[in-house]
Design an enzyme around this catalytic site. Structure first.
Site, PDB file in Angstrom:
ATOM      1  N   ASP A  37       0.877  -1.172   0.000  1.00 34.01           N
ATOM      2  CA  ASP A  37       0.000   0.000   0.000  1.00 34.01           C
ATOM      3  C   ASP A  37       0.915   1.221   0.000  1.00 34.01           C
ATOM      4  OD1 ASP A  37      -1.693   2.110   0.590  1.00 34.01           O
ATOM      5  OD2 ASP A  37      -2.052   1.487   2.664  1.00 34.01           O
ATOM      6  N   GLU A 205      -8.120   0.899  -3.882  1.00 33.61           N
ATOM      7  CA  GLU A 205      -8.021   0.885  -2.421  1.00 33.61           C
ATOM      8  C   GLU A 205      -9.328   0.475  -1.723  1.00 33.61           C
ATOM      9  OE1 GLU A 205      -6.347   4.730  -1.776  1.00 33.61           O
ATOM     10  OE2 GLU A 205      -4.371   4.088  -2.488  1.00 33.61           O
ATOM     11  N   ASP A 228     -12.992   6.496   3.279  1.00 34.10           N
ATOM     12  CA  ASP A 228     -11.548   6.624   3.491  1.00 34.10           C
ATOM     13  C   ASP A 228     -11.204   8.075   3.806  1.00 34.10           C
ATOM     14  OD1 ASP A 228      -8.804   6.771   3.374  1.00 34.10           O
ATOM     15  OD2 ASP A 228      -8.599   5.652   1.503  1.00 34.10           O
TER      16      ASP A 228
END
Ligand code: NAG
Ligand code: NAG
Ligand code: NAG
Ligand code: NAG
Length: 432
Positions: A37, A205, A228
């Site tokens: 990530d 994501e 997010d």
């Protein structure tokens, strides 16, 4: 004839026994593919372990799992993560952060001028409008690109994985924001390639976060909302999940809302307090940075306690350089109340765009460090009248998800488990 059968039979038995012993006594196979990530503010690397079925986010630096996505060019060489942050006060021009905001992106002259005001390092556009950082190291000017920064961070994480697994690491699954276009994806891939990794897949994501919660294995599921809230951006994605197939149905976001903005409110409040108390304005760059770091610390403390105590030395204040202040969670919430309410806006936008009432959302997944803020969680829970998924560290959810995807691609999961992301045609609605 008979002898052949006996030999054949013995061979089969031998193979069978070898298989049995391998399964029971050999160490489990090493993960073949890692998940990375590469975040705007933090980056992490993880692996999926076949036999235990566990995801490990690997320790990357000095006991920390994730490292700040910061690279510094100093007289002592190139520093990454916490080591880069530690010297940033003294080397702001050559300490690069936020590279993900620039990777594979084209900027106009006007956009660049506005952006330049927000960064202590020097930005320059090449003939295509892509960014270069103009550094001054060892008394010479040097230019690096956002993908070089990405590559340095990825290589650092790769080395952490090599150390942990004690085996070579050559393949990776990466994640990118859902709205990344092909060029941004290509440059992210390039960054990994330059770090010596072959990119097996790039997933969005929000999909990664849903994978981290195992939502690809839940049979009766349909609508998943991923929220997010990171350091500088808020992204809301509605995913349709069915039998391991993920389709993004809607996206909305605010790219000027996040943890940095919450910090800024506290920072400017404390600056005013300091200026009143010491009857002088605080302009010293190092002092402002010291205050900035303390504010981040205080914010984190306020997620778990209802007050915190800030104590720092600000050298420009002279003899009375010590500044101390008690800060309560309710003060922090008051300073940010309008910003916290803004978190709900893109949620409403996505629901409206997909014609879904809040009660049609089956699962809510929280991603990003700023979703730890109790007030933010409370506002989301009140809006849906439903508890969001929070049992995975929101800063590790994406890394865990890419690692799960890496495990699936690497054949570490039972063959019946799959996770495939379908390409989406929806565009993100920006509501800054
Ligand atoms: C600056 O020079 C020193 C000494 O030659 C060297 O070790 C260091 O790597 C250089 N820094 C960078 C960022 O190139
Ligand atoms: C690898 O990382 C895992 C998870 O952080 C840890 O438990 C393990 O001890 C590490 N192994 C090595 C050899 O560093
Ligand atoms: C991205 O890379 C692929 C494969 O190399 C290429 O076909 C495509 O044209 C690239 N897209 C952009 C926008 O650069
Ligand atoms: C935050 O908490 C840590 C550990 O409890 C403490 O060392 C630190 O001084 C605190 N920072 C602030 C700004 O309150």
């Amino acid at each position: 004839m008979g002898a052949t059968f006996i030999i054949l039979g013995t061979s089969i038995l031998a193979i069978f026994l070898a298989g049995y012993f391998a399964q029971h006594y050999l160490p489990p196979p090493k993960p073949k593919i890692v998940g990375i990530d590469l975040g705007t503010t933090y980056s992490c690397v993880g692996v999926y372990h076949a036999v235990s079925g566990k995801v490990d986010i690997l320790e990357a630096q000095d006991g920390h799992k994730c490292i700040p996505s910061v690279v510094a060019y100093s007289d002592d060489g190139i520093l990454v993560g916490y080591k880069a942050v530690a010297q940033s006060e003294h080397n702001p021009r050559n300490t690069i952060y936020d590279a993900k905001r620039f990777i594979g992106k084209v900027f106009s002259k006007e956009e660049l001028q506005i952006l330049q005001k927000t960064y202590p390092f020097m930005l320059e556009a090449d003939e295509h409008g892509m960014i270069r950082y103009v550094l001054s190291v060892n008394n010479t000017e040097q230019r690096v690109r956002p993908e070089d920064i990405g590559s340095t961070i990825i290589e650092f994480l790769k080395n952490a994985a090599v150390q942990n697994l004690t085996s070579p690491v050559t393949k990776v699954v990466m994640s990118v924001p859902a709205e990344f276009d092909q060029l941004q994806r290509n440059y992210t891939r390039k960054a990994a390639n330059n770090a010596g990794l072959e990119v097996f897949r790039i997933i969005n994501e929000p999909t990664a976060a849903a994978l981290a919660y195992g939502l690809h294995t839940k049979p009766s599921l349909s609508n998943v909302l991923v929220i997010d809230l990171g350091g500088g951006t808020l992204d809301v994605s509605l995913l349709n999940v069915q039998g391991g197939m993920f389709l993004t149905q809607g996206m909305a976001g605010n790219n000027i809302l996040g943890g940095e903005d919450f910090n800024e409110r506290l920072h400017s409040y404390l600056k005013t307090v300091i200026e009143k108390r010491h009857k002088q304005s605080l302009t010293d760059k190092e002092d402002l940075q010291t205050l900035r770091l303390a504010v981040e610390d205080a914010k984190i403390n306020l997620t778990s306690s209802d007050h915190t105590f800030l104590s720092i030395h600000l050298h420009s204040l002279g003899k009375n350089s010590l500044f101390q202040e008690r800060i309560t969670r309710s003060k922090f919430e008051e300073l940010n109340s309008d910003l916290f309410k803004k978190v709900i806006d893109p949620i409403q936008t996505v629901l409206k765009a997909t014609n879904l009432p809040p009660e049609e959302i089956d699962e809510i997944v929280l991603v990003g460090g700023s979703t730890r803020i109790p007030k933010v969680r409370q506002l989301i829970q009140e809006f849906f009248n439903k508890k969001p998924n929070t049992n995975i560290d929101p800063e590790l959810a994406v890394a865990m998800g890419v690692s799960v995807q890496a495990g699936i691609i690497g054949g570490m999961w039972p063959l019946t488990v799959s996770a495939v992301e379908l390409p989406t045609r929806v565009k993100k609605i920006q509501i800054n």
